[in-house]
Motif scaffolding. Sequence first.
Motif, PDB file in Angstrom:
ATOM      1  N   PHE A   1       0.866  -1.178   0.000  1.00  0.00           N
ATOM      2  CA  PHE A   1       0.000   0.000   0.000  1.00  0.00           C
ATOM      3  C   PHE A   1       0.905   1.231   0.000  1.00  0.00           C
ATOM      4  CE2 PHE A   1      -2.797   3.226   1.727  1.00  0.00           C
ATOM      5  CZ  PHE A   1      -3.991   2.968   1.079  1.00  0.00           C
TER       6      PHE A   1
ATOM      7  N   PHE B   1      -9.765  -1.620   0.511  1.00  0.00           N
ATOM      8  CA  PHE B   1      -8.695  -0.858   1.178  1.00  0.00           C
ATOM      9  C   PHE B   1      -9.160   0.435   1.862  1.00  0.00           C
ATOM     10  CE2 PHE B   1      -6.537  -3.468  -1.923  1.00  0.00           C
ATOM     11  CZ  PHE B   1      -5.361  -3.844  -1.305  1.00  0.00           C
ATOM     12  N   PHE B   2     -10.211   1.060   1.342  1.00  0.00           N
ATOM     13  CA  PHE B   2     -10.527   2.417   1.797  1.00  0.00           C
ATOM     14  C   PHE B   2     -11.823   2.547   2.600  1.00  0.00           C
ATOM     15  CE2 PHE B   2      -7.519   3.112  -1.589  1.00  0.00           C
ATOM     16  CZ  PHE B   2      -6.793   4.215  -1.170  1.00  0.00           C
TER      17      PHE B   2
ATOM     18  N   TYR C   1     -11.667   1.374   6.403  1.00  0.00           N
ATOM     19  CA  TYR C   1     -10.587   2.102   7.090  1.00  0.00           C
ATOM     20  C   TYR C   1     -11.034   3.537   7.346  1.00  0.00           C
ATOM     21  CZ  TYR C   1      -5.849   3.726   8.203  1.00  0.00           C
ATOM     22  OH  TYR C   1      -4.751   4.251   8.837  1.00  0.00           O
ATOM     23  N   THR C   2     -11.597   4.157   6.315  1.00  0.00           N
ATOM     24  CA  THR C   2     -12.017   5.558   6.437  1.00  0.00           C
ATOM     25  C   THR C   2     -13.125   5.695   7.472  1.00  0.00           C
ATOM     26  OG1 THR C   2     -11.353   5.949   4.169  1.00  0.00           O
ATOM     27  CG2 THR C   2     -12.912   7.520   5.112  1.00  0.00           C
TER      28      THR C   2
ATOM     29  N   GLN D   1     -11.456   5.362  10.805  1.00  0.00           N
ATOM     30  CA  GLN D   1     -10.550   6.478  11.084  1.00  0.00           C
ATOM     31  C   GLN D   1     -11.326   7.748  11.443  1.00  0.00           C
ATOM     32  OE1 GLN D   1      -7.363   6.775  11.426  1.00  0.00           O
ATOM     33  NE2 GLN D   1      -7.062   8.972  11.263  1.00  0.00           N
TER      34      GLN D   1
ATOM     35  N   ARG E   1      -4.722  12.206  -0.477  1.00  0.00           N
ATOM     36  CA  ARG E   1      -3.352  12.083   0.044  1.00  0.00           C
ATOM     37  C   ARG E   1      -2.682  10.802  -0.432  1.00  0.00           C
ATOM     38  NH1 ARG E   1      -2.084  14.447   5.024  1.00  0.00           N
ATOM     39  NH2 ARG E   1      -1.155  12.532   5.795  1.00  0.00           N
ATOM     40  N   ILE E   2      -3.510   9.807  -0.775  1.00  0.00           N
ATOM     41  CA  ILE E   2      -2.946   8.489  -1.103  1.00  0.00           C
ATOM     42  C   ILE E   2      -2.736   8.392  -2.614  1.00  0.00           C
ATOM     43  CG2 ILE E   2      -3.318   6.002  -0.922  1.00  0.00           C
ATOM     44  CD1 ILE E   2      -3.134   7.337   1.833  1.00  0.00           C
TER      45      ILE E   2
ATOM     46  N   PHE F   1       6.247   4.492   0.572  1.00  0.00           N
ATOM     47  CA  PHE F   1       4.978   5.151   0.879  1.00  0.00           C
ATOM     48  C   PHE F   1       5.022   6.616   0.446  1.00  0.00           C
ATOM     49  CE2 PHE F   1       1.605   6.977   3.498  1.00  0.00           C
ATOM     50  CZ  PHE F   1       0.602   6.065   3.279  1.00  0.00           C
TER      51      PHE F   1
ATOM     52  N   ASN G   1      -1.717  -1.416   7.908  1.00  0.00           N
ATOM     53  CA  ASN G   1      -3.092  -0.901   7.994  1.00  0.00           C
ATOM     54  C   ASN G   1      -4.072  -2.072   8.001  1.00  0.00           C
ATOM     55  OD1 ASN G   1      -1.983   1.626   7.775  1.00  0.00           O
ATOM     56  ND2 ASN G   1      -2.615   1.980   5.660  1.00  0.00           N
TER      57      ASN G   1
ATOM     58  N   ARG H   1      -4.563   0.771  12.495  1.00  0.00           N
ATOM     59  CA  ARG H   1      -3.225   0.351  12.057  1.00  0.00           C
ATOM     60  C   ARG H   1      -2.351  -0.002  13.244  1.00  0.00           C
ATOM     61  NH1 ARG H   1      -1.131   6.251   9.597  1.00  0.00           N
ATOM     62  NH2 ARG H   1      -1.341   7.335  11.580  1.00  0.00           N
TER      63      ARG H   1
ATOM     64  N   TYR I   1      -5.465  19.834   7.617  1.00  0.00           N
ATOM     65  CA  TYR I   1      -4.818  18.514   7.725  1.00  0.00           C
ATOM     66  C   TYR I   1      -3.380  18.657   7.222  1.00  0.00           C
ATOM     67  CZ  TYR I   1      -4.885  13.310   7.242  1.00  0.00           C
ATOM     68  OH  TYR I   1      -4.668  11.953   7.334  1.00  0.00           O
TER      69      TYR I   1
HETATM   70  N1  UDP Z   1      -6.853   5.415   3.943  1.00  0.00           N
HETATM   71  C1  UDP Z   1      -7.580   4.261   3.752  1.00  0.00           C
HETATM   72  N2  UDP Z   1      -6.927   3.050   3.870  1.00  0.00           N
HETATM   73  C2  UDP Z   1      -5.620   2.947   4.189  1.00  0.00           C
HETATM   74  C3  UDP Z   1      -4.901   4.140   4.394  1.00  0.00           C
HETATM   75  C4  UDP Z   1      -5.536   5.346   4.266  1.00  0.00           C
HETATM   76  O1  UDP Z   1      -8.773   4.295   3.513  1.00  0.00           O
HETATM   77  O2  UDP Z   1      -5.099   1.815   4.293  1.00  0.00           O
HETATM   78  C5  UDP Z   1      -7.562   6.711   3.805  1.00  0.00           C
HETATM   79  C6  UDP Z   1      -8.213   7.134   5.120  1.00  0.00           C
HETATM   80  O3  UDP Z   1      -9.381   7.872   4.850  1.00  0.00           O
HETATM   81  C7  UDP Z   1      -7.141   8.017   5.715  1.00  0.00           C
HETATM   82  C8  UDP Z   1      -6.610   8.748   4.486  1.00  0.00           C
HETATM   83  O4  UDP Z   1      -6.664   7.752   3.445  1.00  0.00           O
HETATM   84  O5  UDP Z   1      -7.655   8.898   6.691  1.00  0.00           O
HETATM   85  C9  UDP Z   1      -5.210   9.317   4.601  1.00  0.00           C
HETATM   86  O6  UDP Z   1      -4.331   8.290   5.026  1.00  0.00           O
HETATM   87  P1  UDP Z   1      -2.882   8.585   5.641  1.00  0.00           P
HETATM   88  O7  UDP Z   1      -2.187   7.276   5.790  1.00  0.00           O
HETATM   89  O8  UDP Z   1      -2.242   9.658   4.841  1.00  0.00           O
HETATM   90  O9  UDP Z   1      -3.295   9.171   7.074  1.00  0.00           O
HETATM   91  P2  UDP Z   1      -2.403   9.641   8.336  1.00  0.00           P
HETATM   92  O10 UDP Z   1      -1.060   8.975   8.259  1.00  0.00           O
HETATM   93  O11 UDP Z   1      -2.362  11.148   8.281  1.00  0.00           O
HETATM   94  O12 UDP Z   1      -3.221   9.126   9.496  1.00  0.00           O
END
Ligand code: UDP
Length: 369
Positions: free
Chosen positions: A97, A150-151, A154-155, A158, A173-174, A184, A271, A280, A351
Amino acid sequence: MKTVDVLIVGAGITGITAASILARKENKTVLIVEKRDHIGGNCYDSYNEDGILIHLYGPHIFHTQHKEVWEYLSQFTDWLAYVHHVKAFVDNKHITFPININTLEALFEKPFSKQSMREYLKNESIYIPEIKNAEDMVISRMGKPIYEKFFKNYTKKQWGLDARALAPEITARIPIRLDRNDRFFTDPYQGIPEKGYTALFNTMLNHENIQVITGKGYNDVKKTIQFDKMIYTGPVDEFFGYKYGYLPYRGINFYFKTYDQKKRLPVAVVNYPNDHAYTRATEFKHMTFQQHEKTCLCYEFPEDSENGKAEPVPSYPVLNDKSLKRYQLYLKETKNHKNIIFMGRLGKFEYLNMDMCVKKVLACFCTSS
Ligand code: UDP
């Protein structure tokens, strides 16, 4: 009554960088007040009871494309040449990832090339004329199967919200990569401060013009300090007594566990989008290169942090139409305070990564950068 040139509220990376520049470059006297009992904000690290260096507020990997940011901090630290790698635990496998050719091969258990990955994305991605939210951002670039594995969950974990209720920039961001590069971050500068973040910050603060008080918030000191300027890096809604209502922040509850083994995870961060309560897990020894018989992992359990609650500390501004509208009311209010600069993730409800915090301070106080 104590008099200083600049009062800085909050000793996170923004406040500390500002203090360092103002004291050294502008010869200002600076007082930093920090309501927690330590400096460093969420970048704070320290040794646990077994002597393992851990990040108390989750993994912090410094990365930037901005040379001036890297050079500024490099005056105060050497760097461990750590390159960040992440795996997502999906379908019972540790899968690369962000998404690249290796990810598709692991997921579908067949070979892919750049060309076939491009075709896969073309077939699966959904055309959305106007990207309105964090879900649109993913399915328009990667399609539904990847979004769902994947998203999506998690979202939800989170942020405590469906991706459709979050701003597109959160998942923007991804990146997505049509190669096998599994770094990464692709920024040219990345690493971990050689002796840790707290050591770096102590060096930055070690100047005769800088005084630091921990364990005291702005409200505890405001009647006893006179200043020409203030830099406020706390939550902007708190500063204004929540007069327009609370801004939503997400915090994280961190659970640390030390294991009687040298290494446990395949990479520093794994993650867990789907089948675990935590989002994570981080194994710090991958990043710090520390030699130790044991290893320590940190598991993250997100929770709302609004309403000025002490725990968990606010870490992520929850960005959506409603919260951004409310922030605009506070932003307007900040313009009435000419001698106060609101900065940082909480002061600007933004952010921001660590490097952008430093960059914004450099831009504000170093006209040449
Ligand atoms: N995200 C996701 N799956 C993952 C990693 C990230 O859905 O495995 C989404 C999720 O919404 C997350 C956002 O992408 O809040 C940004 O991820 P990042 O790893 O940049 O977040 P941070 O390290 O700032 O917590």
